[in-house]
Design a protein around this motif. Structure first.
Motif, PDB file in Angstrom:
ATOM      1  N   ALA A 196      55.969   4.433 -32.322  1.00  0.00           N
ATOM      2  CA  ALA A 196      57.376   4.524 -32.735  1.00  0.00           C
ATOM      3  C   ALA A 196      58.321   3.912 -31.710  1.00  0.00           C
ATOM      4  CB  ALA A 196      57.751   5.985 -32.977  1.00  0.00           C
ATOM      5  N   LEU A 197      57.797   3.538 -30.550  1.00  0.00           N
ATOM      6  CA  LEU A 197      58.631   2.963 -29.488  1.00  0.00           C
ATOM      7  C   LEU A 197      58.737   1.450 -29.661  1.00  0.00           C
ATOM      8  CD1 LEU A 197      57.217   4.910 -26.390  1.00  0.00           C
ATOM      9  CD2 LEU A 197      59.291   5.431 -27.713  1.00  0.00           C
ATOM     10  N   GLU A 198      59.901   0.926 -29.356  1.00  0.00           N
ATOM     11  CA  GLU A 198      60.120  -0.516 -29.437  1.00  0.00           C
ATOM     12  C   GLU A 198      61.080  -0.932 -28.332  1.00  0.00           C
ATOM     13  OE1 GLU A 198      61.567  -3.896 -32.700  1.00  0.00           O
ATOM     14  OE2 GLU A 198      61.104  -1.843 -33.326  1.00  0.00           O
ATOM     15  N   PHE A 199      60.667  -1.912 -27.525  1.00  0.00           N
ATOM     16  CA  PHE A 199      61.522  -2.355 -26.431  1.00  0.00           C
ATOM     17  C   PHE A 199      61.162  -3.792 -26.050  1.00  0.00           C
ATOM     18  CE2 PHE A 199      57.850  -0.072 -24.819  1.00  0.00           C
ATOM     19  CZ  PHE A 199      57.340  -0.908 -23.838  1.00  0.00           C
ATOM     20  N   GLN A 200      62.055  -4.418 -25.287  1.00  0.00           N
ATOM     21  CA  GLN A 200      61.886  -5.794 -24.825  1.00  0.00           C
ATOM     22  C   GLN A 200      61.526  -5.762 -23.348  1.00  0.00           C
ATOM     23  OE1 GLN A 200      65.386  -8.465 -25.127  1.00  0.00           O
ATOM     24  NE2 GLN A 200      64.127  -9.767 -26.421  1.00  0.00           N
ATOM     25  N   TYR A 201      60.688  -6.676 -22.927  1.00  0.00           N
ATOM     26  CA  TYR A 201      60.269  -6.692 -21.523  1.00  0.00           C
ATOM     27  C   TYR A 201      60.047  -8.130 -21.079  1.00  0.00           C
ATOM     28  CZ  TYR A 201      55.487  -7.590 -23.135  1.00  0.00           C
ATOM     29  OH  TYR A 201      54.376  -8.152 -23.707  1.00  0.00           O
TER      30      TYR A 201
END
Length: 238
Positions: A196-201
């Protein structure tokens, strides 16, 4: 160096190289019958065996496409192939290059949704997730590249982590034509979706690729470091 806006605004029909004549592969003797002169041998025939040594074999692009797809099928996109099998794939790719359209960057067949079915370097698509250590924990389920007119590229790699957790890494890039065969794509920082987690890296990345063959079924490319890619079309985009 022409900009993508110029090159991608004037697509025309792809000009394919002229198919070559098919010559039988067999090295078996060729059996022929020679009728003799009726005055001496009534209704007689002599059968002669003529050996055809090492005939030149020319295979058309359809056969080569079928061959390269069969060689990379069910190999985890090339990971499971031996060195000799990788060489066989490279040889077929080299033959297909002879049939490449004259200006593949300008060919509208470039647009569409593509499955990355092979790479000679397993870490090129998927990065560290696809090296020997990463493959212990991440199993690649799909690797998709979408090329949208006029100059957008979207890469998506879908993994299964530890056998139960869905992981998806996606990148969006801007495509620029460097010449008639080479393209450059500058990607924005990747986006990671972990459950459920979503992020940019990370940061931006850049790749250069030569299109060595393209038709309505496959696209072949070679990276700036020599990695060979085989893409199989999933569908065309409008």
């Amino acid at each position: 160096m022409a900009s993508s806006a110029v090159l991608f605004s004037s697509f025309r029909a792809c000009e394919f190289s002229k198919p070559q004549t098919l010559i039988p592969r067999s090295n078996s003797p060729l059996i022929v019958s020679i009728p003799l002169h009726r005055g001496r041998y009534k209704n007689g025939r002599v059968f002669a065996s003529i050996s055809v040594s090492s005939p030149e074999v020319r295979t058309g692009p359809d056969d080569l496409v079928a061959s390269i797809l069969s060689k990379v099928a069910q190999t985890d996109r090339g990971v499971l192939l031996t060195e000799d099998k990788h060489k066989e794939v490279a040889e077929v790719a080299q033959e297909l290059q002879k049939y490449c359209v004259t200006e593949p960057v300008k060919c509208p067949l470039i647009f569409g949704e593509w499955d990355v079915v092979y790479c000679s370097n397993p870490t090129s698509p998927g990065g560290g997730y696809r090296n020997a250590f990463g493959r212990l924990f991440f199993k690649a389920k799909e690797m998709i590249q979408v090329v949208e007119a006029p100059d957008i590229v979207r890469n998506k790699v879908h993994f299964s982590a530890l056998g139960f957790l869905d992981v998806e890494v996606s990148l969006k890039g801007k495509l620029k034509a460097l010449d008639d065969k080479w393209i450059q794509v500058v990607f924005e920082p990747p986006e990671l979706r972990l459950g459920a987690l979503e992020f940019q890296y990370g940061g931006e990345s850049e790749v250069k690729l030569e299109i060595t063959y393209i038709d309505d079924r496959v696209r072949l490319g070679k990276g700036s470091r020599g990695s060979l890619f085989v893409f199989e079309r999933l569908r065309k985009t409008v």
